[in-house]
Structure formats: structure tokens, C-alpha cells
Design a protein around this motif. Structure first.
Motif, PDB file in Angstrom:
ATOM      1  N   TYR A 589      38.810  37.841  37.827  1.00  0.00           N
ATOM      2  CA  TYR A 589      39.724  36.688  37.865  1.00  0.00           C
ATOM      3  C   TYR A 589      41.101  37.032  38.378  1.00  0.00           C
ATOM      4  O   TYR A 589      42.004  36.209  38.339  1.00  0.00           O
ATOM      5  N   GLY A 590      41.268  38.286  38.756  1.00  0.00           N
ATOM      6  CA  GLY A 590      42.605  38.700  39.161  1.00  0.00           C
ATOM      7  C   GLY A 590      43.077  37.974  40.420  1.00  0.00           C
ATOM      8  O   GLY A 590      42.316  37.772  41.368  1.00  0.00           O
ATOM      9  N   GLU A 591      44.291  37.546  40.361  1.00  0.00           N
ATOM     10  CA  GLU A 591      44.888  36.969  41.556  1.00  0.00           C
ATOM     11  C   GLU A 591      46.163  37.734  41.821  1.00  0.00           C
ATOM     12  O   GLU A 591      47.140  37.619  41.087  1.00  0.00           O
ATOM     13  N   GLN A 592      46.121  38.593  42.773  1.00  0.00           N
ATOM     14  CA  GLN A 592      47.248  39.471  43.120  1.00  0.00           C
ATOM     15  C   GLN A 592      47.739  40.233  41.891  1.00  0.00           C
ATOM     16  O   GLN A 592      48.913  40.219  41.537  1.00  0.00           O
ATOM     17  N   GLY A 593      46.779  40.804  41.208  1.00  0.00           N
ATOM     18  CA  GLY A 593      47.145  41.634  40.058  1.00  0.00           C
ATOM     19  C   GLY A 593      47.537  40.829  38.835  1.00  0.00           C
ATOM     20  O   GLY A 593      47.970  41.368  37.827  1.00  0.00           O
ATOM     21  N   GLN A 594      47.381  39.503  38.920  1.00  0.00           N
ATOM     22  CA  GLN A 594      47.738  38.689  37.762  1.00  0.00           C
ATOM     23  C   GLN A 594      46.519  37.909  37.278  1.00  0.00           C
ATOM     24  O   GLN A 594      45.540  37.766  37.998  1.00  0.00           O
TER      25      GLN A 594
END
Lengths: 995, 153
Positions: A589-594
Motif C-alpha cells: 500500500y505504500g505510496e512514495q514511502g507513505q
């Protein structure tokens, strides 16, 4: 004439005491039979009475009454009544002149006499008297008695008398005498040294049974000490050739196999005649003995083709044993086959693999003795072709109710060891092998409740299986995901936790170590969360105050589990599992490490569960568990705080409890109809929940809708859909605890070559160096790659530092292997037979051998000697070449010398003392060296004078001394330590006295 | 060939005769006896008569209602063991004249006498069938004649 009387009842009636004699004993026996039918108490009562009666009869003056009492007691002895208290009465009965009474006396003595000093002194005289009787029947009785009762002292005293009987005119006495001599040799080895030739002479006796007895004695001695008979080989061989008595021949063959241990050249001469014997004889015992002799004296070498032919001939003979259909012959044949197969593994396939088929037939035999025996050579049957079939055959034995539990353990070990053979080389496919392992678990560890194995057997099997799973998972990377799939089932099975927790110790470790390779058809992450909840989620059931029909049975059981070993492994495993869940979340689910805020809350919720679970062990009594849980707790709590979502987690917790409460209520309604489904239903619930949580991971939109349906308020309203940064502690620091190094398999030998860490308990622990090192590690953990890219100098320094650190395995040995393995994994894209570098395996085998040897050498030391036991250990290290010596005489003379010298010494001492006094006075008076020297000279002179006086006074004594030292010299060259030691002592004594 | 002990056990598990050729404490004796009784009585007729027990081999053979049990070393010839048992039974058969369990119960000393002529301290002292019997009968005669003498005098 007398025979007529014997058989007729008239004589019995005529017997004045015989009648009462027999009647009394018969009464006793009848009484016992009568009372044993009634009850055990009445029998005990009767027996007590009988013994009291015997006691009374023993005190009578009438010899016949006494004899009868002794006989009755001898009968009672069979029932376990000690009769040694009446030994003196027995002796009295033995001394009777009437043969009938004497015979009873000896009968009882043989049953009852042991090593009682006072008694045996008297008995010795009785034996001597009977040995020198004019009636050969009396002599025979005495010899039988001696052979059973003989003790070290008795054997010394009686030695000469028995020896004389070796030349008795009657062969009946001669053969008894030679057998009795054997027991004397055992107790008094000196006698063998002195009378060795007399024993050998008996081989030329006219009477066959005497020769027979002599060979018997010789073969018994040669078991302990074959060397001394090597020179007489031709003689034995001649007897073998001439004799037609199978008993004798078998014994000579036994003798040969003992002799062959020290004389390897005999093969050439005797092998042809043994083969000849084997082929011609009809007697199975002789055939067996021939084969046994050929094999046990290692006359056959597997390399020679001619020897192989002989072995084949033996197999053909054995075939006859099996054809006969007699169970005993089958057993013997199997023994012989095993013997052959062990030295000629090639013969397994002989005669269209008749051998292999026979052994497999024996394994399937109902007779446990045969089955067990045949299993011993099971591994020889295994090759690429037979592996699957034969494994199936012995796997059948594990089906509940077929064989006893102990054998099941043996079978499991056999399956595992045959699988691991040749570095897992014979296994056609590992998925097959895994299914076998799974079958073993279900058959042995998880059968129906009434077929369950004994706890200790279960335990042992569980440990073995655990080891095997661990081995496979470490060594065969390609099947790790399959293993993990199987294991996760076991881990979630509450029965395993109850019945065989030891299995879990290894399973937890594997699971934790390779958790990233877990795969699941539907959702890997879902599977992990399912596992996680199953193990950790104790809170729900506690809050709901459930005591049965738990939602998370395994977790509850773990919290209260007694097995500290599995708990210590469990704790790091759970952290690893959580760490893996975290990384899966960020990957999925990571989106740019977030991560979406909702996902972060879910993570935090899981973390909270883990913290709660580990919190249960905070005050655990076991130190290791407490320590581990506490140290992780600190770290995890820190992580939890860094997530900063405590409030949302609280809400989720309440929701969860609510959810399970509802399920429980629904379930109760359902359960009214079907009560017996307790366990299953709870599992279903688990699955429900799992589905729920696994749905969580699927694309967000659909699943959030569902969530809204179930929990309208919580997710939709309160959790904002923002992107949160997951703290470094979770994403980076946590994994570095586990993933910094790969764990390659290391063979035992290279493990051994790692030097043991030297603990220096004196030096400061917290030295500046150590701080430096921890700095390095910190930087290591935070940004791994840069450090590695940096100078190698630092690395070397570090290596140097950790060299003696007990927590690090020496890098130099493990590094190269890691590389090799990685290459393998990359290159070999799952070939069906994944095999580790062969080197490692070979080393392993070598080490096992070495260990075996150690065990063998250590064994004799451990063996405790039973003082009562008459065994042949006295003949260990026995050496004929040592001249006959009379230990006792030397000891005595030494003692005498010592005594005499002591007398002299006392006198001398007085003189010396006076002189010493003058010496010390002189020292005080004069300080200069010169004077001291003078004094010393004077002292010497005076000593010399003393000595000369001594020699003058005791010329005779000195000559004795010199004799003694001679004796000592001759002994010190002898290898027998038993003889040397006492003499040396006496030497020392005398020296001490002289000076 | 060295026999460690001989035990006669009835089908009901009762001990009829024991002879120990090694010095053994009463405790071990009764343990071995008990173990072997359960072990042997549980074996079926078609199974082999050789059993491994502790560090020795147990050979047994059933004659009518009696089990004859001996213990021998592991490296001894098992078939010889069977043969010895058979010899013993044969000779008792002749000595008693059709031996039965009751004969052995009531005339146990005779069973011992025959055994003592066959084996000396666990070793076979006489492999000839006739010889053993002759000796036993001789000694029995001696008993008889002694008593006869008493009567005459």
C-alpha cells in the motif's frame, strides 16, 4: 537290580525317611497350589508358616529332617524367598556322608551360596574333602558346586585340588574339572598362567566330551584374549577336520572368529574347509555358524571378486533358511543376511533383488522381533528407484494400532535418516518427501484421541521431525515456501501445542527465519495476519471473559504454556512475523514511502496486540522468557508511540471485541442445535475474521465499502484518508535486527573449527573499543549500503573486534559458503534434486565416525563393575608371556623385610637423632662456610658408617633385598599393570625405609 | 556358548524352575522373570522363538504347557540354544518317563539333577544323550542302594 527297585512303588514304601521326605515336600507344593487358588493373602500366610516350619526343622538334630527342610527352602527360593540365612545348615547337609543328603545339600548350595567369607572358609574344606573322596560321584558333585560358587579366595585355595582332577581316570570327572578350572581362571588368572599347558594337553584327551569341554573353555577365554591361543591353531584345525560332532565344530568356529581378530593369515587355510563344511552339512545351526564365522572374522573383502562369489554362496545357503518356513530359521537367516549386506551392500540386488525383497518381507512381518531386526538394514535397501515404494511400506507401520510406540519412533528415525542419505540424494521430489513428513506428523502426533502415543515417544518423534523440517528449510531453499505452508497449519493447530510442543520449537524458528518466503494462493499478507492473530490475540477472549469456545485458542494456550523452550523461540518469531507484516504493508500500500492513515492504524493495532501479548510474559518465572519479552517490549512500545495513533487503536479494539461478541452470540444460537462442533466453529470464526482482514488488503475502494457496511461509524467517519509516513523505527530499524546476515548451513566440522570464545571475566566490559563498535553498528542499521561501500578497512577492524565476541560466528568460515549458496539459488531454478555442495556432506559423515570412536573408547570406563558378578573381565589384558609370579609371596616377604627393617630403623633413628642434634648445635655455634662443609662431611661419614653397620648386621636380609629388586625388575618389563603395581609399592616402601 | 539362566514358565505365567548361572540379585532376578513372562506369553505360536532382551538373547521353546526359557550371550549361536533346550526336555522325558508339568512341580530336584549333568555352570558339559541320562540314573541308583543298605543293616 537297583533299577527295579527304583521304579517300583515298593521301594518308596520301604524308604523309612524317604516316605516322610517326599510327603513333606509334596505337602508344601500342594499347599502352595491350594492357597494360590484362594487368595494372595492366604498364600502369603501359608508360605510364612512354611518357612517357620522349615526353621524349626533345621534346628533338629536329625540330618534327614534337616535335608528335607533345606530342600523345601530350595523350592521356596524359586518363589523369590531368600534362603541365604540358612547357609550354614546347607553346609551341614553337604557334609553328610549319605549321597542322597549330600546331593540335596549341594543342590541348595548352588542356588543359595554367594560371597560370604565365613561360610566359604568352611565350604572350602568341605569342597576339598569331597574332591578327594574315593567316590567319583562325590567328586562330580563337588566340581559342580565349585563351578558355581567359586570366589577369588576360594579359587586360590582349591586350585591345586581341581587341577589334580584333570588327570582323573574317569572322563566324567576330567570334563567337569576342566569346566570348573575355567571358573577358577576367571577368578584367579595366575592359575591360567601356570597351568596353560595343562589346558592345552586336554585337547589330546581320549574322551570326546573332555575335548569338547576343553574347546568350550578355550573359546570362552579367547573371547577375552585370543592372542595366547594363536600358536595352537593347527591343533584346533585338526580337531575341526576330524570331528563329526556339530556341537564341537560350532564351538571351534566360534573360536576361529575370535582368533582371526589377532591372526589375519589364517583365512587362506581355513576358508576353504569352512565353505566345504557349509555346503555339505544338513544342520542349519552349523550353516549359520559357518556364515557367521566367515563374516565376523572379516575373511571377505568387498573388492575381491572371488570373495564376492563366496558371499553369494552364503546368500544361497541363507535362501534355504527362508524356504523352510520356520520362524526361527527366518530370524537366523535374516541375521545372516544383515551380516552379509553390511559388508556387501551390492548384494542387495543379487538374484533379482531377492535379498532386498526378503528384507522388505521381513519388515512387513507381524513378528516384531523380525520386523525390528530387518529395519536395522533398511537404509541399505534405499536407492533412487526404491525410495518411494519402500517408504510407503514402512510408513504403513505408523498407522495407529499396528506396532508398539517405541518401534514407531525407530521407524520415524529410519524414514528420516534414509531420506537424508547421500545428502537427500535419493529423494525423487521434495514435495513428495514433504507429504511423507506431513503424513508422519498426522499419524504419530495427531492421531485420534484413543490412538495417541506415549508422551515420551511423542516428544522424541516431535524433536526428530522438528530437526528434519529445520534441516530441509535451511538446506533446500527451493522448497521453503512449501514447508512454510505446511508448518503454518501446524502452528495454528491447538492440538500440537497440547500434545507435542517440542515440535513447535523448530517450527517457530523456521517460520520466523523464512517468513518472507511464505506464499499463499489468496493473499500472503492475509495468511500472515491470520497467523499473527491466531498466536497473539489473547485480549479479545479475555475481555469477553470466555473460558471455552475461545476465538483464539492457540494464543490463550501459549500464554499459559509450561514449555519454556518454545516460548523463548516464540517471542523473537512473533517480532519477526510482525516485522514482515510491516514490510508487506509498505510494499503493498505504500505510496512514495507513505501509507494511508487507515493502514497505519491497522498496523498500530497489530502492534498493540503484540505488545499486549508480550506483556503477559513480563513477570514470567523463566528468566530467558522474561528477558526476551521485556527487551522487545521496550522497543515495540517505542515504535507504538512513534506511530502516534493510540486513540484510533483503542476504538478498533472496542470494535473488535464487539465483533466477536456478536459472533459468539450468533454462534450460541446456532450451537443449541449442534453442540459437538465447538472446536470447528471457533476455527470458522477465525476464518471469518481472517477473511475480513484479508479483504482489507485488496484494492481500497471495494473493501472500504464493505467496512462501512460492517462498522458504519468507525472507519468512514473518524479516520481521515491522509497519507502518513511510517516511522523509520518500523520500516528500517526493525528489519535490521533479523536481516543483516544470511544464515547458511554450516557442516559440523566447520562449526567445530570455529575456536571457542575465550571469556575474559576480569577485564572491563564497557571498554572504549566496544563503544566504538556499537557506533559502527548504529550507522550500519540506519543506512546500510553506504557503510558497506565505505572503506574495507573499517570492516576489517570490525572483524578483528568481533573475532572473540561469543555472539558472532567467525565470518571467515561462513562467508564463502554464503556466496556459493546464493549462486546456487540463482542458477539452479529448482532442479528436482536440489543438492548442497557435496563436500559438506562428506565432512559430516566423517565426523560421525569420529564421534562413534570416541564413544567406543569411553564406554569401558563408564562400565561399572558388579562386585558380585563373576565375569571374564579378569582376563582382560591377560598375558601369558609374563613369568609365573607369586604376588602374595612377594608381598609377604616385602612385609617381613619391612618389619625387620623397621626394628633396625628404630634403633638407627635414635642414633641419627642424637647426631642431628649435634649438627644443629654446630650450625648455631659456627657461621663460616668451611665449618659447615666440614660438618656435612662428618655427617656423610657417619651415614656411611651407619650403612656399613647395617650391612654387617643384616647380611642375610640384604640378599633378600636384592632378590626382591630382581623380581621387581623382571616385573616392570611386564605389560600387565595389575601385577606391577603392588610390587612397585613394596619397592617404594623398602626404599623409604632404607634411607 | 554360555547360558546365563534357565527358567521354566507355565502357560499361566507361573515359574516352575529357575537356575541362574550368573550371580544376580534377587531384585534383578524377579524383574527379568517378570519381564520375560509377559514378553514370551504374549508371543504367538508362529513367531520366532528368539527374543532380544537387554544385552542378551532369550531363547524359548514351548513344550505342552511349559515354556523353557534360557538367556544367552548376543554372539552365541541361537540355534544351539534351541538345541540345548530340546536336549534338556528329551532327557527329562526319559528320566521321569513321559515328563509332564506336574512331574516337574513335584519332583523339581530331579529336574535340577538332570540339568546339572547336562550343563555345568551354563556350559554344555555333555553333548551325548546317553551319557547324561546314565549319570542321573546312576546317582539315583546310588540313593536307592544307600537306602537299601540301610534297610538290610
Amino acid at each position: 537290580m537297583s533299577i527295579q527297585f527304583q521304579s517300583s512303588n515298593v521301594l518308596a514304601r520301604l524308604k523309612p525317611f524317604g516316605l516322610s521326605f517326599e510327603k513333606s515336600l509334596t505337602d508344601l507344593i500342594k499347599g502352595i497350589r491350594q492357597h494360590s487358588k484362594e487368595s494372595s493373602e492366604s498364600l502369603a500366610q501359608f508360605l510364612d508358616n512354611a518357612i517357620v516350619e522349615c526353621k524349626n526343622e533345621l534346628s533338629s538334630n536329625d540330618m534327614e529332617t534337616k535335608a528335607m527342610a533345606v530342600l523345601k527352602l530350595a523350592y521356596l527360593e524359586m518363589y523369590g524367598f531368600d534362603m541365604s540365612w540358612c547357609n550354614f545348615h546347607i553346609l551341614e547337609v553337604m557334609s553328610s556322608n549319605k549321597f542322597q543328603i549330600k546331593r540335596v545339600g549341594y543342590l541348595a548350595a548352588i542356588q543359595s551360596f554367594k560371597n560370604e567369607k565365613d561360610l566359604l572358609i568352611l565350604a572350602t574344606n568341605q569342597f576339598k574333602k569331597d574332591l578327594n573322596s574315593h567316590d567319583h560321584v562325590h567328586i562330580g558333585l563337588a566340581l559342580s558346586g565349585i563351578a558355581t560358587i567359586v570366589t577369588p579366595n576360594l579359587s586360590k585355595d582349591i586350585n591345586d585340588d581341581v587341577l589334580m582332577k584333570l588327570n582323573h581316570t574317569k572322563p566324567y570327572i576330567r570334563k567337569k574339572a576342566i569346566l570348573a578350572m575355567y571358573k577358577i581362571f576367571l577368578q584367579y588368572p595366575e592359575s591360567l598362567r601356570m597351568n596353560f599347558t595343562k589346558v592345552i594337553e586336554k585337547l589330546d584327551d581320549d574322551d570326546n566330551s573332555v575335548i569338547n569341554a576343553t574347546i568350550n573353555v578355550i573359546s570362552e577365554i579367547s573371547k577375552k584374549n585370543p592372542k595366547i591361543f594363536v600358536n595352537y591353531l593347527p591343533k584346533f584345525f585338526r580337531i575341526l577336520e576330524e570331528s563329526k560332532n556339530n556341537w564341537l565344530i560350532i564351538r571351534i568356529l566360534k573360536l576361529f572368529s575370535c582368533l582371526s581378530k589377532v591372526e589375519s593369515r589364517m583365512k587362506k587355510k581355513i576358508l576353504p574347509s569352512i565353505i566345504d563344511l557349509m555346503v555339505k552339512t544338513q544342520a542349519s545351526s552349523l550353516i549359520y555358524e559357518c556364515i557367521n564365522c566367515i563374516l565376523s572374522s572379516s575373511m571377505l573383502s568387498p573388492d575381491s571378486s572371488r570373495d564376492r562369489e563366496v558371499a553369494e554362496l552364503c546368500v544361497e545357503q541363507i535362501e534355504k533358511f527362508f524356504e523352510a518356513g520356520d520362524p526361527n530359521l527366518r530370524y537366523m537367516g535374516l541375521l545372516a543376511l544383515i551380516n552379509i549386506v553390511e559388508s556387501f551392500p551390492v548384494l542387495i540386488k543379487f538374484k533379482g533383488s531377492w535379498v532386498a525383497n526378503t528384507i522388505i518381507l521381513c519388515i512387513t512381518n507381524d513378528d516384531l522381533i523380525i520386523k525390528r531386526k530387518a529395519l536395522e538394514v533398511y537404509q541399505y535397501l534405499i536407492n533412487d528407484d526404491t525410495m518411494v515404494d519402500y517408504t510407503r511400506v514402512i510408513l504403513k507401520n505408523l498407522i495407529p494400532g499396528s506396532v508398539p510406540d517405541t518401534l514407531k519412533y525407530d521407524i520415524v528415525v529410519k524414514i528420516l535418516s534414509s531420506g537424508a542419505m547421500n545428502n537427500y540424494g535419493h529423494i525423487p521430489s521434495f514435495s513428495w518427501y514433504l507429504s511423507v513428513l506431513k503424513d508422519i506428523v498426522t499419524l504419530t502426533l495427531l492421531p485420534n484421541a484413543n490412538d495417541i502415543l506415549a508422551p515420551e515417544i511423542r516428544e522424541k518423534i516431535a524433536v526428530e521431525l522438528g530437526k528434519e523440517f529445520k534441516n530441509l528449510s535451511i538446506r533446500i531453499p527451493s522448497i521453503r515456501s512449501d514447508i512454510l505452508a505446511i508448518i503454518s497449519e501446524f502452528i495454528m493447530n491447538p492440538r500440537i501445542l497440547d500434545d507435542c510442543p517440542s515440535l513447535l520449537k523448530d517450527l517457530y524458528w523456521i517460520m520466523g527465519e523464512y517468513i518472507d518466503q511464505l506464499e499463499d494462493e489468496e493473499s500472503t499478507l492475509g495468511k500472515k495476519i491470520q497467523l499473527f492473530n491466531c498466536l497473539v490475540n489473547v485480549r479479545v477472549d479475555r475481555v469477553l471473559e470466555l473460558n471455552d469456545k475461545l476465538n483464539f485458542e492457540v494464543a490463550r494456550k501459549l500464554v499459559n504454556h509450561e514449555n519454556t523452550e518454545i516460548l523463548t523461540v516464540l517471542i523473537p518469531f512473533l517480532v519477526k512475523l510482525f516485522s514482515s507484516i510491516v514490510s508487506d504493508y509498505t510494499n503493498a500500500y505504500g505510496e512514495q514511502g507513505q501509507l494511508r492513515h487507515k493502514k497505519v492504524v491497522e498496523l498500530a493495532f497489530d502492534l498493540d496486540k503484540l505488545v499486549y501479548f508480550l506483556g503477559c510474559f513480563e513477570n514470567h518465572l523463566h528468566y530467558e522468557i522474561q528477558e526476551r519479552s521485556l527487551s522487545w517490549l521496550e522497543f515495540l512500545k517505542l515504535c507504538f508511540e512513534s506511530l502516534d495513533v493510540a486513540e484510533e487503536v483503542k476504538k478498533m479494539e472496542i470494535e473488535e471485541v464487539e465483533y466477536y461478541k456478536n459472533i459468539g452470540d450468533e454462534d450460541e444460537d446456532e450451537d443449541e442445535g449442534e453442540d459437538d462442533e465447538g472446536e470447528e466453529s471457533s476455527e470458522e470464526e477465525q476464518e471469518d475474521y481472517i477473511e475480513l482482514s484479508s479483504e482489507d488488503e485488496e484494492p481500497k475502494e471495494t473493501e472500504s465499502e464493505e467496512q462501512v457496511d460492517e462498522n458504519p461509524q468507525s472507519f468512514a467517519v473518524e479516520i481521515p484518508d491522509t497519507l502518513d509516513t511510517v516511522p523509520m523505527l518500523l520500516t528500517h530499524v526493525l528489519p535490521t535486527f533479523f536481516k543483516s546476515y544470511d544464515l547458511p548451513p554450516i557442516s559440523k566440522s566447520s562449526q567445530k573449527s570455529i575456536p571457542p570464545p575465550e571469556f575474559d571475566l576480569d577485564s572491563e566490559i564497557n571498554s572504549p573499543k566496544f563503544e566504538l563498535f556499537s557506533d559502527v553498528e548504529d550507522s550500519d542499521t540506519e543506512e546500510e549500503e553506504p557503510v558497506e561501500v565505505k572503506e574495507e578497512v573499517k570492516k576489517e577492524e570490525r572483524l578483528e573486534r568481533i573475532k572473540y565476541d561469543p555472539y558472532y560466528i567467525n565470518d571467515t568460515t561462513s562467508k564463502p559458503k554464503t556466496k556459493k549458496k546464493k549462486e546456487k539459488v540463482e542458477s539452479t531454478e529448482i532442479p528436482e534434486k536440489k543438492v548442497k555442495p557435496k563436500k559438506i556432506k562428506k565432512e559430516k559423515v566423517l565426523i560421525l565416525d569420529v564421534e562413534d570412536e570416541e564413544v567406543v573408547t569411553a564406554a569401558p570406563v563408564k562400565k561399572k563393575k558388579n562386585l558380585l558378578m563373576i565375569d571374564s573381565s579378569n582376563l582382560d589384558n591377560f598375558d601369558l608371556s609374563v613369568e609365573t609370579s607369586t604376588e602374595d609371596d612377594i608381598d609377604l616377604s616385602a612385609l617381613r623385610n619391612a618389619l625387620e627393617k623397621e626394628k633396625v630403623e628404630v634403633k638407627e633413628k635414635k642414633v641419627k637423632k642424637a647426631k642431628k642434634k649435634s649438627k644443629s648445635k654446630g650450625k648455631e655455634a659456627k657461621d663460616t662456610k668451611q665449618d659447615k662443609d666440614k660438618e656435612a662431611k662428618e655427617g656423610k661419614e657417619s651415614k656411611e658408617k651407619e650403612n656399613s653397620k647395617e650391612t654387617e648386621d643384616k647380611e642375610g636380609q640384604e640378599s633378600q633385598d636384592s632378590k626382591e629388586t630382581e623380581a621387581v625388575n623382571s616385573h616392570s618389563s611386564s605389560p600387565s599393570p595389575g601385577v606391577v603395581v603392588p610390587v612397585k609399592k613394596s619397592k617404594k616402601k623398602s626404599r623409604a625405609i632404607i634411607h | 556358548m554360555s547360558i546365563k539362566f534357565l527358567i521354566l514358565i507355565s502357560r499361566q505365567g507361573k515359574v516352575r524352575l529357575t537356575k541362574w548361572y550368573t550371580t544376580t540379585t534377587q531384585k534383578t532376578k524377579s524383574k527379568i522373570t517378570k519381564d520375560l513372562t509377559t514378553l514370551i506369553l504374549s508371543r504367538r505360536a508362529k513367531m520366532c522363538n528368539i527374543v532380544e532382551y537387554q544385552d542378551m538373547k532369550i531363547i524359548y521353546r514351548r513344550y505342552a504347557s511349559l515354556f523353557f526359557v534360557i538367556g544367552i550371550d548376543n554372539d552365541d549361536n541361537e540355534l544351539m540354544g534351541l538345541e540345548i533346550i530340546h536336549r534338556y526336555v528329551e532327557q527329562m522325558d526319559k528320566a521321569y518317563g513321559k515328563v509332564s508339568e506336574l512331574d516337574i512341580i513335584f519332583g523339581f530336584e530331579k529336574a535340577y539333577y538332570v540339568l546339572d549333568e547336562l550343563l555345568l555352570d551354563g556350559k554344555v558339559q555333555e553333548s551325548s544323550k546317553k551319557e547324561v541320562l546314565k549319570r542321573v540314573l546312576n546317582q539315583d541308583d546310588l540313593e536307592g542302594s544307600e537306602e537299601f543298605d540301610v534297610l538290610i543293616n
